[in-house]
Scaffold this motif. Sequence first.
Motif, PDB file in Angstrom:
ATOM      1  N   VAL A   1       0.836  -1.211   0.000  1.00 61.21           N
ATOM      2  CA  VAL A   1       0.000   0.000   0.000  1.00 61.21           C
ATOM      3  C   VAL A   1       0.866   1.255   0.000  1.00 61.21           C
ATOM      4  CG1 VAL A   1      -1.675   1.335   1.337  1.00 61.21           C
ATOM      5  CG2 VAL A   1      -1.974  -1.121   1.075  1.00 61.21           C
ATOM      6  N   LEU A   2       1.911   1.271   0.815  1.00 65.50           N
ATOM      7  CA  LEU A   2       2.750   2.460   0.884  1.00 65.50           C
ATOM      8  C   LEU A   2       3.592   2.649  -0.376  1.00 65.50           C
ATOM      9  CD1 LEU A   2       3.845   2.441   4.629  1.00 65.50           C
ATOM     10  CD2 LEU A   2       2.071   3.821   3.534  1.00 65.50           C
ATOM     11  N   SER A   3       3.898   1.555  -1.082  1.00 64.56           N
ATOM     12  CA  SER A   3       4.646   1.703  -2.331  1.00 64.56           C
ATOM     13  C   SER A   3       3.746   2.208  -3.464  1.00 64.56           C
ATOM     14  CB  SER A   3       5.296   0.378  -2.725  1.00 64.56           C
ATOM     15  OG  SER A   3       4.319  -0.566  -3.097  1.00 64.56           O
ATOM     16  N   LYS A   4       2.450   1.979  -3.335  1.00 64.76           N
ATOM     17  CA  LYS A   4       1.478   2.513  -4.305  1.00 64.76           C
ATOM     18  C   LYS A   4       0.766   3.699  -3.663  1.00 64.76           C
ATOM     19  CE  LYS A   4       0.560  -2.156  -5.933  1.00 64.76           C
ATOM     20  NZ  LYS A   4      -0.441  -3.229  -5.947  1.00 64.76           N
ATOM     21  N   TYR A   5       1.545   4.608  -3.107  1.00 60.17           N
ATOM     22  CA  TYR A   5       1.059   5.697  -2.251  1.00 60.17           C
ATOM     23  C   TYR A   5      -0.192   6.388  -2.793  1.00 60.17           C
ATOM     24  CZ  TYR A   5       1.459   9.525   1.072  1.00 60.17           C
ATOM     25  OH  TYR A   5       1.219  10.412   2.062  1.00 60.17           O
ATOM     26  N   VAL A   6      -0.173   6.776  -4.044  1.00 59.29           N
ATOM     27  CA  VAL A   6      -1.339   7.434  -4.638  1.00 59.29           C
ATOM     28  C   VAL A   6      -1.780   6.696  -5.895  1.00 59.29           C
ATOM     29  CG1 VAL A   6      -1.007   9.725  -3.668  1.00 59.29           C
ATOM     30  CG2 VAL A   6       0.161   9.107  -5.765  1.00 59.29           C
ATOM     31  N   GLY A   7      -1.615   5.389  -5.912  1.00 58.32           N
ATOM     32  CA  GLY A   7      -2.026   4.582  -7.056  1.00 58.32           C
ATOM     33  C   GLY A   7      -3.492   4.204  -6.946  1.00 58.32           C
ATOM     34  N   PHE A   8      -4.329   4.899  -7.696  1.00 60.45           N
ATOM     35  CA  PHE A   8      -5.763   4.653  -7.638  1.00 60.45           C
ATOM     36  C   PHE A   8      -6.223   3.681  -8.721  1.00 60.45           C
ATOM     37  CE2 PHE A   8      -5.213   8.535  -5.304  1.00 60.45           C
ATOM     38  CZ  PHE A   8      -6.122   8.433  -4.281  1.00 60.45           C
ATOM     39  N   THR A   9      -5.290   3.153  -9.506  1.00 57.38           N
ATOM     40  CA  THR A   9      -5.661   2.217 -10.553  1.00 57.38           C
ATOM     41  C   THR A   9      -5.293   0.808 -10.124  1.00 57.38           C
ATOM     42  OG1 THR A   9      -3.522   2.490 -11.643  1.00 57.38           O
ATOM     43  CG2 THR A   9      -5.318   3.923 -12.377  1.00 57.38           C
ATOM     44  N   GLY A  10      -5.963  -0.151 -10.692  1.00 58.42           N
ATOM     45  CA  GLY A  10      -5.698  -1.538 -10.362  1.00 58.42           C
ATOM     46  C   GLY A  10      -6.648  -2.045  -9.292  1.00 58.42           C
TER      47      GLY A  10
END
Length: 124
Positions: A10-19
């Motif tokens: 989750v922290l590595s995809k900090y602002v990843g809203f896709t997927g």
Amino acid sequence: MSFGAAVKSVLSKYVGFTGRARRSEYWWFFLFTILVSIVTAVLDSALGLNYMDGSSSGPIGTIVSLALLLPGLAVAVRRLHDTDRSGWWLLIALVPIVGAIVLIVFFVMDGTPGANRFGASPKD
């Protein structure tokens, strides 16, 4: 997915809203957020940094909460994507009581098997 792997993901995809996000990823991060909140509340109290209104939060808790806000929103949106729902469903939380119940039901549901319109299954 283990606790550490979920938090790291989750922290590595900090602002990843896709997927898409697995159910375990969402709930492990939710637990991490609760534990961090407790630690910061204790730390603020121990250092005497509580706000004047008598709450248990202080500046450390506020900063940490703001830092975890975007990853929390991103993993919630990805969790909704796993159930084949748009991230806009988060706005249902604005409806008192019922909105929170509906979101909890969505977060607890199994994800759609295989690929959906938001991408491949995170289990694959």
